[in-house]
Design an enzyme around this catalytic site. Structure first.
Site, PDB file in Angstrom:
ATOM      1  N   CYS A  49      17.400  80.619  52.190  1.00 10.63           N
ATOM      2  CA  CYS A  49      18.280  80.825  53.328  1.00 10.63           C
ATOM      3  C   CYS A  49      17.935  82.127  54.061  1.00 10.63           C
ATOM      4  O   CYS A  49      16.858  82.250  54.616  1.00 10.63           O
ATOM      5  CB  CYS A  49      19.742  80.779  52.862  1.00 10.63           C
ATOM      6  SG  CYS A  49      20.898  80.458  54.196  1.00 10.63           S
ATOM      7  N   HIS A  93      20.012  76.100  48.945  1.00 13.63           N
ATOM      8  CA  HIS A  93      20.455  77.079  47.944  1.00 13.63           C
ATOM      9  C   HIS A  93      20.395  76.500  46.540  1.00 13.63           C
ATOM     10  O   HIS A  93      21.393  75.933  46.082  1.00 13.63           O
ATOM     11  CB  HIS A  93      21.908  77.473  48.218  1.00 13.63           C
ATOM     12  CG  HIS A  93      22.096  78.348  49.423  1.00 13.63           C
ATOM     13  ND1 HIS A  93      22.003  79.718  49.362  1.00 13.63           N
ATOM     14  CD2 HIS A  93      22.373  78.055  50.710  1.00 13.63           C
ATOM     15  CE1 HIS A  93      22.220  80.231  50.565  1.00 13.63           C
ATOM     16  NE2 HIS A  93      22.450  79.249  51.410  1.00 13.63           N
ATOM     17  N   GLU A 120      20.650  78.097  43.804  1.00 16.79           N
ATOM     18  CA  GLU A 120      21.595  78.810  42.927  1.00 16.79           C
ATOM     19  C   GLU A 120      22.993  78.213  42.998  1.00 16.79           C
ATOM     20  O   GLU A 120      23.814  78.442  42.124  1.00 16.79           O
ATOM     21  CB  GLU A 120      21.619  80.308  43.277  1.00 16.79           C
ATOM     22  CG  GLU A 120      22.408  80.689  44.518  1.00 16.79           C
ATOM     23  CD  GLU A 120      21.667  80.426  45.815  1.00 16.79           C
ATOM     24  OE1 GLU A 120      20.570  79.826  45.779  1.00 16.79           O
ATOM     25  OE2 GLU A 120      22.186  80.817  46.878  1.00 16.79           O
TER      26      GLU A 120
END
Lengths: 98, 220
Positions: free
Chosen positions: B85, B194, B196
């Site tokens: 990002c 993303h 994570e």
């Protein structure tokens, strides 16, 4: 001597401009039906000290190349004004807002 | 492995990255952007967020943080660098990856689960994936439209440097549906999604772990 560099950053012609398209849509909604195209960019005022207009121009070009514009998608144009000819000084203008 | 998770003013996915990596048994430390050495680390993560408030252009100011010189040396050494990002935006602004992330074509901020096709599985970042695999990762951005001149796009394609493409709907207008690319040496990956945020079943998915596990298997 103090100079004011007025730096116009614009998207290259070949680059799509979603922001300009959204503005165009807004203008159409407002009734400005004759608007054909809108391109949005950035306007940056830089006040700086330099020994000559050429030096001020060189510095403004350098900072535009390295930070103010992204050469992949943007072009820029610098207009130089000697500060004593500029309408407002940076101090009285409260951080460059004219 | 010992990871550095870089933190710029305005970074916000740093703790999530630390959580995901520690959950996989790795060491991960948040590293402030004023650090000037990364020699003690085996991998560097540039997390998502809004470094410097996205002022001027996303990632444009972060690129001049002191840690970036160390990051360039780190990348040149061949160790893995992963930007997600805003991290992807910073890597592009810094010239470690080509192109730029523009305002989404829709002008909307998109925050949604997104399917991605894994374009190759012989890279350091995708080795844990199956050929032809579709993974689902969250996206959350307003400026993720990947743009590069046609010859750069051709170079990326010819060299197999597109690792992820949007599958199904293209959420941001990225050229050629590009979601993630690597540098010529293959050790610097930038992607808009993303991983994570898909690293624990509690979050609704664990596909992000394919990327972390790939890195650990390849470079660990």
């Amino acid at each position: 001597m103090q100079y004011k560099a007025e730096i116009h950053v614009t998207l290259k012609r070949t680059v799509n401009d979603p922001q300009g398209l959204a503005i165009r849509g807004g203008l159409h909604s407002l009734g400005f039906e004759t608007v054909e195209s809108v391109r949005a960019g950035k306007f940056i005022e830089v006040w700086l000290e330099a020994d000559s207009a050429q030096e001020a121009q060189r510095l403004a070009d350098d900072m535009s190349d390295r930070l103010l514009a992204n050469p992949v998608i943007e072009d820029y144009r610098v207009e130089l004004v000697a500060a004593d000819q500029a309408r407002t000084s940076p101090r009285s203008a409260g951080g460059g807002v004219t | 492995m010992r990871f550095a998770v870089l933190v710029f003013p305005g970074t916000w996915s740093d703790w999530d990255c630390v959580y995901a990596l520690e959950d996989l048994g790795q060491t991960a430390e948040r590293v402030w952007h004023r650090e000037t050495a990364l020699d003690d680390y085996d991998g560097v993560i540039l997390p998502g967020g809004f470094s410097y408030g996205d002022h001027l252009r996303c990632g444009a100011i972060a690129r001049f943080s002191p840690v970036m010189s160390a990051l360039e040396r780190f990348a040149a050494s061949g160790k893995p660098v992963f930007g997600s990002c805003n991290g992807f935006q910073i890597l592009c602004e810094a010239g470690l990856l080509p192109g730029v992330l523009q305002r989404n074509a829709s002008m909307q901020f998109r925050c949604q689960p997104q399917q991605l096709s894994v374009e190759r599985v012989d890279s350091g970042f995708t080795g844990a994936c199956e050929p032809g695999q579709i993974v689902q990762l969250p996206i959350s951005h307003g400026e993720g439209q990947y743009f590069a001149p046609p010859q750069v796009l051709d170079e990326l394609e010819d060299a197999g440097r597109v690792l992820f493409r949007y599958h199904g709907e293209n959420p941001n207008g990225s050229l050629r549906d590009i979601a993630g690319i690597v540098n010529p040496a293959g050790n610097v990956l930038g992607m808009m999604p993303h991983p994570e945020r898909a690293s624990d079943a509690l979050l609704g998915g664990t596909d992000g772990n394919y990327i972390w596990r790939s890195i650990i298997e390849h470079w660990g």
